[in-house]
Design an enzyme around this catalytic site. Structure first.
Site, PDB file in Angstrom:
ATOM      1  N   THR A 298       0.855  -1.198   0.000  1.00  0.00           N
ATOM      2  CA  THR A 298       0.000   0.000   0.000  1.00  0.00           C
ATOM      3  C   THR A 298       0.886   1.241   0.000  1.00  0.00           C
ATOM      4  O   THR A 298       2.043   1.193   0.426  1.00  0.00           O
ATOM      5  CB  THR A 298      -0.884   0.067   1.262  1.00  0.00           C
ATOM      6  OG1 THR A 298      -0.061   0.329   2.408  1.00  0.00           O
ATOM      7  CG2 THR A 298      -1.662  -1.210   1.470  1.00  0.00           C
ATOM      8  N   ASP A 299       0.346   2.362  -0.455  1.00  0.00           N
ATOM      9  CA  ASP A 299       0.998   3.630  -0.158  1.00  0.00           C
ATOM     10  C   ASP A 299       0.831   3.840   1.357  1.00  0.00           C
ATOM     11  O   ASP A 299       0.084   3.108   2.016  1.00  0.00           O
ATOM     12  CB  ASP A 299       0.349   4.769  -0.964  1.00  0.00           C
ATOM     13  CG  ASP A 299       1.304   5.943  -1.184  1.00  0.00           C
ATOM     14  OD1 ASP A 299       2.313   6.043  -0.461  1.00  0.00           O
ATOM     15  OD2 ASP A 299       1.031   6.770  -2.079  1.00  0.00           O
ATOM     16  N   ALA A 300       1.532   4.817   1.912  1.00  0.00           N
ATOM     17  CA  ALA A 300       1.546   4.998   3.369  1.00  0.00           C
ATOM     18  C   ALA A 300       0.129   5.139   3.916  1.00  0.00           C
ATOM     19  O   ALA A 300      -0.642   5.974   3.451  1.00  0.00           O
ATOM     20  CB  ALA A 300       2.385   6.213   3.723  1.00  0.00           C
TER      21      ALA A 300
END
Length: 603
Positions: A298-300
């Site tokens: 995932t992105d952050a």
């Protein structure tokens, strides 16, 4: 590095599998105090964090510029991190990851490591040089990261930048043409991964046509399905088929044409699911249609696009249920007390499996994908800091690497307009040059770059767009033989300016961000009325040429303005050196715009 035999097929408990599916950030760490007020950079591994990595079989960590102070310190930290992982019961090595795209996004200190002028500058060289600079830049960055013990890079960015108002991608994109982005992205994946660094293509299914930054909100892309497949998804499809990248990163973006299902946010609002939490997008499209078998990260999850709408536990469960393998930055760990959050998160995830919210077989397959990737790249906890240090000092920012950086910077410079043979500048001894820049450091960088090349002694004056005396600026433009004006759009953030406050001498003339474009336009109008030989330089996304280009006789685009050295009043960066060479006729402007600029309006 030798591959540990224990890495081959460890038998993991459910808790260990879930631990492998987390990448944590330790950007700041304080032994005492309030978590959200902690701003002490974590530069060596505290015992509490080492114990947690081992206890929970954590899969990886992400480093930020705060964690990186020097070559020696970074190697020591990475050695401490892998030693902690070696004490886990699985003995699995860590993914040690970073955002080192080059250009705007570079976490290693610019004066130490080779940062380059970024993806759009690579896009500008494609017509003449093909994939050459994509390959070379990825090779250099990979060798420098690898020498520090960093084994995952969240790059390349293969978003197709179709929106001139995109606040977060713009020059991080190779351009607006999906075929060009596909070729250059594939070349970078090959360059990184053949040099031992795992790539993470981002941001799936595409962040190129947004006008909201997912760090601060939840963007929505309203493209029709055909457009998404032709533009946004095209680079991912091409690169998966050609290079099979180790990781792909999801975007916190709503794509209603791909998935219009909704969720109820923490504040009770009904919203469309972002791609990061969409099973239709991650499992059905990325895994099913595009046949991607690698690791999805995932992105952050602490970005506002997620954290404003979900509790941390909800966010992780939703991403895992959608098919993501790794949750990046799921919880904030800033003090020893915060480790209770990690304990709670693992317990909550175990409970989600036991209650069939999460599929146990999918968790097992996900852990196997992670282990397979660590195996493929021969990751090891045996990281010898002494040997690494010798190698790193020879590798990082080497003369050969800096030469490639300089070549890219100059080959990217694009001449958009050159009326009356304004370029190259014909400067005689004693000529007056007035420089207009976003801040005084960039004035100094431009001046010093010209001084280093010019055979003549010239006189310089500067207007900083952060604040200038209008009457004085008018007088200086009146006296100038040449006006060189630079602009960076979208606005710079404080971190890009370098935190320099160049208004301390006279705060009467301070200008806020919103006033700066108007101030630039007013100065360019003065130069035009005075019939001055004027060069406008687009220092970032070249769309601003539509607004300011009419005022100038000549227009250049550099796609970058990084300052790498700022010591003892010596201020320099590769883009400024390249610009000076083109301005003075020492090098041709060979670049080609990788994006379309709307027609200029008559004034």
């Amino acid at each position: 590095m030798p591959l540990q035999s224990s890495l081959a097929k460890p038998v993991l408990s459910l808790e260990q599998k879930l631990g492998q599916k987390l990448i944590l950030d330790f950007r700041y760490f304080c032994q005492q105090g309030v978590s959200n007020k902690c701003r002490t950079p974590m530069t060596e591994l505290p015992n509490e964090l080492a114990t947690a990595i081992a206890k929970y079989d954590i899969g990886g960590v992400i480093l930020f510029s705060e964690n990186i102070q020097s070559i020696e310190q970074t190697i020591t930290l990475n050695s401490q991190l892998q030693t902690a992982a070696s004490k886990s019961s699985s003995k699995l090595p860590l993914f040690i990851s970073i955002d080192q795209e080059g250009g705007r996004v570079a976490r290693l200190p610019r004066d130490v490591a080779t940062s380059f002028t970024g993806n759009m500058s690579i896009g500008a060289t494609y017509k003449k040089h093909g994939i050459s600079f994509a390959t070379k830049t990825a090779t250099v960055i990979a060798k420098e990261l690898n020498s520090l013990g960093i084994n995952v890079n969240y790059a390349p960015t293969v978003d197709v930048n179709m929106n001139p108002d995109n606040p977060v991608i713009n020059v991080r994109s190779f351009g607006e043409n999906p075929a060009l982005v596909s070729k250059l992205g594939a070349a970078q994946v090959a360059g990184f991964e053949s040099n031992g660094v795992i790539t993470s293509l981002k941001h799936f299914p595409g962040h190129g046509d947004t006008n909201v930054d997912s760090h601060t909100g939840l963007p929505k892309v309203n493209h029709a399905k055909e457009v998404i497949y032709e533009q946004d998804l095209a680079p991912f499809k091409h690169i998966i088929a050609k290079q099979n990248p180790g990781m792909i990163m999801t975007a916190h973006i709503q794509y209603p044409a791909l998935d219009s299902t909704t969720f109820i946010s923490v504040n009770g609002k009904t919203m469309i699911k972002p791609a990061t939490m969409s099973r239709a997008i991650i499992t059905d499209i990325l895994r099913g249609e595009l046949n991607y078998q690698g690791v999805v990260v995932t992105d952050a999850l602490d970005m506002a696009g997620i954290s404003n709408f979900f509790t941390p536990t909800q966010a992780v469960i939703n991403t895992f249920a959608a098919g993501a393998d790794i949750a990046l930055m799921p919880i904030e760990i800033r003090t020893p007390d915060d480790l209770n959050k990690l304990d709670d998160l693992i317990k909550d995830l175990v409970a989600a499996v036991k209650s069939n919210q999460l599929d146990e077989q999918e968790i097992a397959q996900s852990a196997q994908r992670i282990i397979a990737l660590k195996n493929k790249f021969r990751l090891s906890t045996n990281f010898d800091p002494i040997t690494a240090l010798i190698n790193a000092k020879q590798t990082i920012g080497s003369a050969a690497h800096r030469e490639i950086e300089a070549q890219l910077a100059v080959e990217a410079i694009t001449q958009v307009k050159n009326n009356n043979s304004t370029l190259p500048l014909n400067l005689k001894a004693g000529s007056n040059v007035h420089i207009i820049m976003p801040d005084t450091r960039k004035c100094m960088a431009m001046q010093q770059a010209i001084e280093a090349i010019s055979q003549q002694k010239l006189n310089y004056s500067c207007s900083s767009l952060q604040g200038f005396n209008p009457a004085q600026a008018k007088t200086q433009i009146h006296a100038a033989d040449v006006v060189i004006a630079g602009n960076a759009t979208p606005n710079q953030s404080a971190v890009e300016i370098g935190g320099m406050d160049d208004l301390k001498d006279d705060s009467n003339f301070a200008l806020n961000n919103a006033e700066q474009p108007k101030a630039l336009e007013s100065l360019l109008k003065v130069a035009k009325e005075e019939n001055k030989s004027t060069v406008f330089i687009s220092l970032r996304a070249p769309y601003d040429i539509a607004k300011f280009g009419d005022y100038a006789n000549a227009v250049l685009a550099s796609y970058a303005y990084n300052i790498d050295v700022d010591k003892n009043d010596i201020v320099s960066g590769p883009a400024f050196t390249a610009l000076a060479k083109v301005l003075l006729g020492e090098a041709p402007a060979n670049g080609v715009l990788p994006v379309t600029i709307k027609p200029q309006k008559a004034h």
